[in-house]
Design a protein around this motif. Structure first.
Motif, short mmCIF file in Angstrom:
data_model
loop_
_atom_site.label_atom_id
_atom_site.label_comp_id
_atom_site.label_asym_id
_atom_site.label_seq_id
_atom_site.Cartn_x
_atom_site.Cartn_y
_atom_site.Cartn_z
N LEU A 30 23.38 -29.81 -10.77
CA LEU A 30 24.06 -28.24 -11.29
C LEU A 30 22.87 -27.46 -10.08
N VAL A 31 23.23 -26.92 -9.28
CA VAL A 31 22.76 -25.90 -8.39
C VAL A 31 23.17 -24.60 -8.80
N ALA A 32 22.03 -24.41 -9.36
CA ALA A 32 21.79 -22.47 -10.18
C ALA A 32 22.64 -21.49 -8.60
N THR A 33 23.47 -21.05 -8.72
CA THR A 33 23.13 -20.23 -7.55
C THR A 33 23.77 -18.53 -8.14
N ASP A 34 22.98 -17.92 -9.15
CA ASP A 34 23.80 -17.24 -9.36
C ASP A 34 23.38 -15.58 -8.36
N HIS A 35 24.22 -14.71 -8.58
CA HIS A 35 24.38 -13.70 -7.56
C HIS A 35 22.21 -13.03 -6.64
N ASP A 36 21.53 -13.02 -6.33
CA ASP A 36 20.39 -12.36 -6.49
C ASP A 36 19.91 -12.78 -7.43
N VAL A 37 19.79 -13.62 -8.15
CA VAL A 37 19.14 -14.09 -8.98
C VAL A 37 18.73 -15.39 -9.03
N ILE A 38 17.60 -15.98 -9.17
CA ILE A 38 17.06 -17.37 -8.97
C ILE A 38 17.25 -18.04 -10.39
N ASP A 91 16.78 -21.60 -13.30
CA ASP A 91 16.40 -23.07 -13.22
C ASP A 91 17.59 -23.30 -14.35
N TYR A 92 17.79 -24.71 -15.06
CA TYR A 92 18.30 -24.80 -15.71
C TYR A 92 17.53 -25.91 -16.65
N ILE A 138 18.22 -28.11 -20.24
CA ILE A 138 19.01 -28.68 -19.88
C ILE A 138 18.47 -30.56 -20.97
N GLU A 139 16.97 -30.07 -21.02
CA GLU A 139 16.09 -30.18 -22.05
C GLU A 139 16.72 -30.68 -23.07
N ALA A 140 16.55 -29.31 -23.71
CA ALA A 140 16.66 -28.73 -25.13
C ALA A 140 17.77 -29.12 -25.21
N MET A 141 19.04 -29.80 -25.04
CA MET A 141 20.18 -30.21 -25.03
C MET A 141 20.52 -31.80 -24.28
N GLY A 142 19.22 -32.18 -24.75
CA GLY A 142 18.77 -33.68 -24.83
C GLY A 142 19.50 -33.93 -23.49
N ALA A 143 20.29 -33.42 -22.53
CA ALA A 143 20.64 -34.48 -21.54
C ALA A 143 19.88 -34.25 -20.28
N GLN A 144 19.16 -34.95 -20.00
CA GLN A 144 17.84 -34.72 -19.15
C GLN A 144 18.61 -36.05 -18.20
N THR A 145 18.26 -37.10 -18.67
CA THR A 145 19.51 -38.35 -17.43
C THR A 145 20.49 -38.15 -17.90
N LYS A 146 21.25 -37.15 -17.43
CA LYS A 146 22.70 -36.81 -17.10
C LYS A 146 22.97 -36.24 -16.02
N LEU A 147 22.03 -35.01 -16.16
CA LEU A 147 21.91 -33.56 -15.06
C LEU A 147 20.66 -33.73 -14.58
N ARG A 148 20.70 -33.05 -13.69
CA ARG A 148 19.13 -32.77 -12.48
C ARG A 148 19.77 -31.06 -12.48
N SER A 149 18.99 -30.07 -12.31
CA SER A 149 19.19 -28.78 -12.28
C SER A 149 18.45 -28.29 -11.30
N VAL A 150 18.83 -27.67 -10.41
CA VAL A 150 18.44 -27.99 -8.63
C VAL A 150 17.92 -26.15 -8.45
#
Length: 290
Positions: free
Chosen positions: A79-87, A89-90, A94-106
């Motif tokens: 999942l690459v975060a590409t919000d309009h003029d806002v940086i 980080d997910y 992702i960690e709070a949802m226990g999904a870090q083995t399935k999805l990577r935040s960039v």
């Protein structure tokens, strides 16, 4: 609503589809069980959607939690975060949802203007204490300025992509009148981006124009990478991961992915665009991007 339903359960193009007959009764909760088997081997490739939006963007109402859930539901691995003029980080979401083995935040951003185009950049640094996560204001800057400033926001060398290049008055190539030789006809164009979003629209004419631009640039000797992304701002109308980009990777585990290594593979052209089919290309020992 009580009644008989036929439920289709999916998890993106790498998994089979399950069809479940379900009787919903007025009393209690009706359980639904389905098992999805992976049917497409993707060793050496990792599936990414590198253009998507959530609530940090002014034109999206999707929460970070719902955006993570939507990526998981569609089998997206990056999942690459590409919000309009806002940086954005997910990682913590992702960690709070226990999904870090399935999805990577960039961490990334979409530099957004009304005058010179829209551009994604990643991976970047996220500064939780700074306005807009550390992003500058893009409006009023030239493409040369934007590309240079975006590249100061990463610890390595961010991948910079021209988004929806033939999209009406926000498409970079429309604004600068790119011709059939890949040359601009209007002053102010900067060529030092790394990729263009070839597939990322529901408009076939726009898609065909961007595809032809990509061919023109390649024919002119420009090593530009073509990408495909959803540009999703919602959950259901334009789901994430359709389309997506499959990127060559030394790991098939999202948690082990190095975002800068992913950017370098993209820059080298070791990637393929997909609206569902997954294609591998080899010629002897050479692969995509060589």
């Amino acid at each position: 609503v009580p009644g008989h339903y036929r439920v289709f359960v999916t998890a993106g193009p790498e998994f089979e589809r399950a069809v479940v007959e379900l009787e919903v009764r007025p009393e209690g909760v009706t359980p639904l069980q389905a098992s999805l088997r992976r049917i497409v081997p993707t060793q050496g490739l990792i599936g990414a959607d590198m253009h998507q939006h959530a609530r940090p963007s002014s034109d999206s109402a999707v929460s970070l939690e719902d955006r993570v859930a939507s990526n998981l539901a569609e089998g997206v691995e990056v999942l690459v975060a590409t919000d309009h003029d806002v940086i954005t980080d997910y990682t913590k979401t992702i960690e709070a949802m226990g999904a870090q083995t399935k999805l990577r935040s960039v961490v990334g951003v979409e530099s957004t203007t009304h005058t010179v185009g829209h551009f994604n950049a990643f991976p970047l640094r996220h500064d939780a204490d700074a306005a807009r996560g550390g992003m500058f204001v893009s409006e009023g800057r030239s493409p040369t300025e934007i590309f240079a400033m975006l590249r100061t926001l990463g610890d390595g060398f961010p991948f910079v992509q021209a988004n929806h290049p033939r999209s009406d008055d926000t498409g970079y190539f429309n604004i600068y009148g790119l011709d059939e030789n890949g040359e601009p006809t209007i002053e102010g164009y900067a060529p030092n981006y790394d990729g263009i979003e070839v597939i990322g629209t529901e408009d076939d004419d726009e898609l065909k124009a961007a595809l032809q631009d990509w061919y023109n640039l390649l024919n002119a000797g420009r090593r530009i990478t073509g990408t495909s992304n959803s540009d999703s701002h919602t959950i259901s109308r334009r789901p994430v991961g359709w389309p997506r980009t499959y990127i060559c990777s030394d790991t098939d585990e999202p948690a082990q992915l190095n975002p800068q290594a992913m950017a370098e593979q993209l820059r080298a052209g070791c990637a393929t665009m997909s609206r569902g089919p997954i294609v591998r290309i080899r010629m002897g020992s050479w692969r995509m991007g060589d």
